[in-house]
Design a protein around this motif. Structure first.
Motif, PDB file in Angstrom:
ATOM      1  N   ARG A  68      -0.947 -50.972  -4.721  1.00  8.75           N
ATOM      2  CA  ARG A  68       0.124 -49.974  -4.814  1.00  8.75           C
ATOM      3  C   ARG A  68       0.215 -49.237  -6.142  1.00  8.75           C
ATOM      4  NH1 ARG A  68       4.829 -53.901  -3.046  1.00  8.75           N
ATOM      5  NH2 ARG A  68       3.427 -55.325  -4.125  1.00  8.75           N
ATOM      6  N   SER A  69      -0.446 -49.725  -7.169  1.00  9.56           N
ATOM      7  CA  SER A  69      -0.401 -49.005  -8.451  1.00  9.56           C
ATOM      8  C   SER A  69      -1.329 -47.797  -8.454  1.00  9.56           C
ATOM      9  CB  SER A  69      -0.773 -49.947  -9.596  1.00  9.56           C
ATOM     10  OG  SER A  69      -2.097 -50.432  -9.439  1.00  9.56           O
ATOM     11  N   LEU A  70      -2.185 -47.675  -7.443  1.00  3.31           N
ATOM     12  CA  LEU A  70      -3.170 -46.591  -7.425  1.00  3.31           C
ATOM     13  C   LEU A  70      -2.782 -45.501  -6.425  1.00  3.31           C
ATOM     14  CD1 LEU A  70      -6.557 -48.571  -7.494  1.00  3.31           C
ATOM     15  CD2 LEU A  70      -5.343 -47.495  -9.393  1.00  3.31           C
ATOM     16  N   GLN A 129     -11.911 -48.942  -4.972  1.00  2.00           N
ATOM     17  CA  GLN A 129     -11.134 -47.972  -5.766  1.00  2.00           C
ATOM     18  C   GLN A 129     -10.949 -48.376  -7.227  1.00  2.00           C
ATOM     19  OE1 GLN A 129      -7.593 -47.365  -3.392  1.00  2.00           O
ATOM     20  NE2 GLN A 129      -8.548 -45.724  -2.194  1.00  2.00           N
ATOM     21  N   PRO A 130     -10.504 -49.601  -7.525  1.00  2.00           N
ATOM     22  CA  PRO A 130     -10.319 -49.941  -8.944  1.00  2.00           C
ATOM     23  C   PRO A 130     -11.633 -50.106  -9.703  1.00  2.00           C
ATOM     24  CG  PRO A 130      -9.877 -51.841  -7.556  1.00  2.00           C
ATOM     25  CD  PRO A 130     -10.045 -50.672  -6.633  1.00  2.00           C
ATOM     26  N   GLY A 182     -13.938 -49.466 -13.954  1.00  2.00           N
ATOM     27  CA  GLY A 182     -15.191 -50.070 -14.390  1.00  2.00           C
ATOM     28  C   GLY A 182     -15.049 -51.547 -14.705  1.00  2.00           C
ATOM     29  N   VAL A 183     -14.163 -52.244 -13.984  1.00  2.00           N
ATOM     30  CA  VAL A 183     -13.960 -53.680 -14.200  1.00  2.00           C
ATOM     31  C   VAL A 183     -15.234 -54.459 -13.884  1.00  2.00           C
ATOM     32  CG1 VAL A 183     -11.453 -53.794 -13.930  1.00  2.00           C
ATOM     33  CG2 VAL A 183     -12.899 -53.712 -11.886  1.00  2.00           C
ATOM     34  N   PRO A 223      -1.883 -46.560 -14.024  1.00  2.00           N
ATOM     35  CA  PRO A 223      -3.311 -46.860 -13.983  1.00  2.00           C
ATOM     36  C   PRO A 223      -4.043 -46.506 -15.276  1.00  2.00           C
ATOM     37  CG  PRO A 223      -2.625 -45.780 -11.949  1.00  2.00           C
ATOM     38  CD  PRO A 223      -1.468 -45.689 -12.895  1.00  2.00           C
ATOM     39  N   ASP A 224      -3.596 -45.457 -15.973  1.00  2.00           N
ATOM     40  CA  ASP A 224      -4.258 -45.071 -17.215  1.00  2.00           C
ATOM     41  C   ASP A 224      -4.140 -46.166 -18.276  1.00  2.00           C
ATOM     42  OD1 ASP A 224      -5.002 -42.687 -16.095  1.00  2.00           O
ATOM     43  OD2 ASP A 224      -3.383 -41.524 -17.006  1.00  2.00           O
TER      44      ASP A 224
END
Length: 350
Positions: A34-36, A64-65, A70-71, A334-335
């Motif tokens: 939900r944060s994205l 998506q994340p 780039g995790v 997200p930033d």
């Protein structure tokens, strides 16, 4: 010719095994969700459980994340109660509430009515994992996928309470007052959780996480007697496949040594316990964690200063995977998570 799906030299898997890393690997629990804004867009008009049973959606949401941040690892997008839904338990995830079970478990007959999970119940899981493994192999030099399942105690609490609970009074009443029903229920869920993880591992997941949200409601003695054997059974089954295992619970300061002993290769530590205090408790195991999720709402320099403290503390562990001490809060910017990821990955370890 090298296998493009061989990610054994990735920072995440090296840290899990306790080997030297070029940087502290980082991923975030609930990094997909939900944060994205891209998640909210793709989920529009589709409820949570339907999303989790759609291989194409699961693949997109999981990626998506990884694209955005780039995790160093992807976490399989699913829900703690999905395997129950897959075998036919009448439940739903109500927005703003959580999982709600139509007929809570009270008796041995109730337990017997829950079918065992087989791979045939979840073909969409196999499809999604295979798709993800192929996609992730080409992202950021190769990104491992972490499989996911709920631990027996937490899943049992939803089945017994009928929904989320703060006190877990009905759950504990069953545990203490009807131990034969409790044991049967925990064995049932342990089998379901283990199969769910095995399906993901067999399809190509590089590691798994067993998530015990509510284990912190227990005393060490009660955990060891009523819960730990069943979590250990899950971890043993997936461990037989040679897949690294992360074991995480919330509010589990007093259970960390037991959660490691249950069969974890990595013990997740929530933000309430200083990482330096947790490391001696988990034995010869790697640790994961443990920035307070609310620190991403602080000024960037405050957040990164605290992250640096955690990375430094993690040096004392066999291995350290940086994470939050629980999931990403839905209102997170997200930033700011992107800044945190960049900080952790560029933090000098030499």
């Amino acid at each position: 010719m090298s296998d493009p799906h061989d990610l054994s030299d990735s920072a995440f898997l090296r840290a899990v095994r306790g080997e030297p890393v070029s940087h502290t690997p980082v991923w975030f629990m609930r990094q997909a969700g939900r944060s994205l804004p891209e998640y909210l867009a793709v989920r529009e008009g589709t409820n949570m459980l339907e999303s989790c049973m759609n291989a194409e959606l699961v693949t997109e949401i999981t990626l998506q994340p990884v694209r955005r941040y780039g995790v160093d690892a992807a976490i399989f997008f699913s829900d703690i109660v999905l395997p129950l839904k897959a075998v036919g338990v009448d439940l739903d995830i109500k927005p703003g509430v959580g999982p709600v079970v139509a007929q809570p478990v009270r008796t041995l007959a109730d337990v017997a009515a829950i079918p065992d999970l087989t791979p045939e119940h979840v073909p969409f899981i196999t499809e999604a994992v295979r798709s993800l493994v192929g996609e992730l192999a080409g992202m950021n030099g190769g990104t491992p996928l972490i499989g996911f399942a709920g631990a027996p105690f937490t899943v049992a609490s939803y089945l017994v309470e009928g929904g989320p609970s703060k006190e877990h009074a009905k759950t504990k009443a069953l545990m203490f007052g009807a131990p034969e029903v409790w044991d049967a229920l925990m064995r049932k869920i342990a089998g379901i959780s283990a199969t769910f993880l095995e399906v993901q591992a067999a399809a190509g997941a590089s590691a798994v996480q067993l998530f015990d949200s509510w284990a912190g409601a227990l005393t060490p003695g009660d955990y060891e007697r009523y819960v730990m054997p069943h979590s250990a059974a899950v971890l043993a089954r997936v461990g037989a496949l040679g897949v690294p295992r992360i074991h995480f619970g919330v509010g589990t300061t007093n259970l960390l040594s037991l959660m490691g002993t249950a069969g974890a290769d990595v013990v997740g530590v929530d933000w309430r316990t200083p990482l330096g205090s947790a490391i001696p408790l988990v034995g010869d195991r790697a640790v994961q964690g443990n920035l307070d999720p609310t620190l991403v709402f602080a000024p960037t320099d405050v957040m990164t200063a605290r992250a640096a403290e955690i990375i430094e503390a993690g040096r004392a562990a066999k291995g350290h995977v940086f994470n939050l001490g629980h999931g990403v809060i839905p209102s997170t910017d997200p930033d700011q998570l992107a800044r945190l990821t960049e900080f952790v990955q560029s933090y000098p370890l030499g």
